[in-house]
Motif scaffolding. Structure first.
Motif, PDB file in Angstrom:
ATOM      1  N   UNK A 172       0.821  -1.207   0.000  1.00 39.20           N
ATOM      2  CA  UNK A 172       0.000   0.000   0.000  1.00 39.20           C
ATOM      3  C   UNK A 172       0.857   1.259   0.000  1.00 39.20           C
ATOM      4  N   UNK A 173       0.395   2.251  -0.742  1.00 37.06           N
ATOM      5  CA  UNK A 173       1.015   3.569  -0.693  1.00 37.06           C
ATOM      6  C   UNK A 173       0.545   4.285   0.571  1.00 37.06           C
ATOM      7  N   UNK A 174       1.160   5.396   0.895  1.00 42.66           N
ATOM      8  CA  UNK A 174       0.760   6.165   2.071  1.00 42.66           C
ATOM      9  C   UNK A 174      -0.691   6.628   1.949  1.00 42.66           C
ATOM     10  N   UNK A 175      -1.104   7.001   0.744  1.00 45.28           N
ATOM     11  CA  UNK A 175      -2.484   7.427   0.538  1.00 45.28           C
ATOM     12  C   UNK A 175      -3.456   6.268   0.743  1.00 45.28           C
ATOM     13  N   UNK A 176      -3.097   5.090   0.229  1.00 44.22           N
ATOM     14  CA  UNK A 176      -3.951   3.920   0.420  1.00 44.22           C
ATOM     15  C   UNK A 176      -4.071   3.538   1.895  1.00 44.22           C
ATOM     16  N   UNK A 177      -2.988   3.684   2.636  1.00 42.68           N
ATOM     17  CA  UNK A 177      -3.016   3.402   4.076  1.00 42.68           C
ATOM     18  C   UNK A 177      -4.009   4.322   4.762  1.00 42.68           C
ATOM     19  N   UNK A 178      -3.946   5.609   4.434  1.00 45.27           N
ATOM     20  CA  UNK A 178      -4.861   6.577   5.056  1.00 45.27           C
ATOM     21  C   UNK A 178      -6.311   6.283   4.685  1.00 45.27           C
ATOM     22  N   UNK A 179      -6.547   5.949   3.428  1.00 47.27           N
ATOM     23  CA  UNK A 179      -7.925   5.681   2.986  1.00 47.27           C
ATOM     24  C   UNK A 179      -8.490   4.432   3.655  1.00 47.27           C
ATOM     25  N   UNK A 180      -7.689   3.382   3.708  1.00 48.76           N
ATOM     26  CA  UNK A 180      -8.154   2.136   4.312  1.00 48.76           C
ATOM     27  C   UNK A 180      -8.364   2.305   5.809  1.00 48.76           C
ATOM     28  N   UNK A 181      -7.483   3.043   6.451  1.00 53.14           N
ATOM     29  CA  UNK A 181      -7.628   3.299   7.888  1.00 53.14           C
ATOM     30  C   UNK A 181      -8.867   4.135   8.171  1.00 53.14           C
ATOM     31  N   UNK A 182      -9.180   5.070   7.286  1.00 53.15           N
ATOM     32  CA  UNK A 182     -10.364   5.907   7.480  1.00 53.15           C
ATOM     33  C   UNK A 182     -11.639   5.071   7.389  1.00 53.15           C
TER      34      UNK A 182
END
Length: 199
Positions: A143-153
């Motif tokens: 996962x990219x940093x953006x994907x991490x943030x989206x999935x965590x949200x």
């Protein structure tokens, strides 16, 4: 040393603090909405998603056959860790499928005799605090940093904090309709009823 005098909870907390520095997001003490399944810790990071269940035994335990026990009986902790991962996979099925991810169940135990990285039963990894960091680091980055943030949200939205109150049911106010009590024989009708009869 890094682990001297620390409980299992403290060890996992230290490990997770280190993972936060490396771009992982940690959600703690959650409940899957619509179920009674409690998630101790959910880790979302560049290497994917994992549930982390901590066991702090009073006595030193042995890792054997994919679970931990005192040499005489199993603690069933690995089964509990697996149930948490399965619950997360159900709650986030669409998001995980979109990213081709599975949830890695991890059991973090202090004072456990090796081997900690043997062939895990039902894919539950049994580690200590330091091993938790090593395990999350060595998994392939997905996962990219953006994907991490989206999935965590999304996970944060779908998993209710354990301490959060249940949402109250809203009952909208109903229109009040005056209702006269039944009139006894020979009694005078109420003024409202008399007006209605005249109209």
């Amino acid at each position: 040393g890094w682990a001297n005098g620390a409980s299992g909870e403290e060890l996992s907390a230290r490990a997770l603090a280190q993972l936060k520095i490396e771009g992982f997001v940690i959600l703690e003490d959650r409940v899957v909405v619509g179920t009674t399944t409690k998630i101790e810790r959910l880790v979302v990071g560049p290497t994917g998603m994992a549930t982390v269940k901590t066991k702090s035994p009073a006595d030193r335990l042995e890792a054997n056959d994919g679970d931990v026990g005192d040499g005489r009986r199993s603690s069933n902790a690995a089964d509990a860790a697996l149930r948490e991962a399965i619950a997360i996979e159900a709650a986030l099925a669409d998001q995980l499928a979109l990213r081709h991810l599975r949830v890695q169940p991890i059991l973090c135990v202090d004072r456990t005799r090796p081997p900690l990285f043997g062939a895990p039963r039902q894919a539950v990894s049994i580690v200590d605090g330091r091993g938790l960091v090593k395990l999350m680091r060595r998994l392939p980055k997905r996962l990219s940093a953006q994907n991490v943030r989206e999935l965590a949200r999304v996970a944060n939205d779908r998993l209710r904090p354990v301490a959060a109150p249940l949402p109250e049911l809203y009952d909208p106010p109903r229109a009040m309709v005056p209702i006269d009590p039944p009139t006894a024989p020979g009694a005078k009708a109420s003024p409202l009823a008399a007006d209605e009869e005249q109209s």
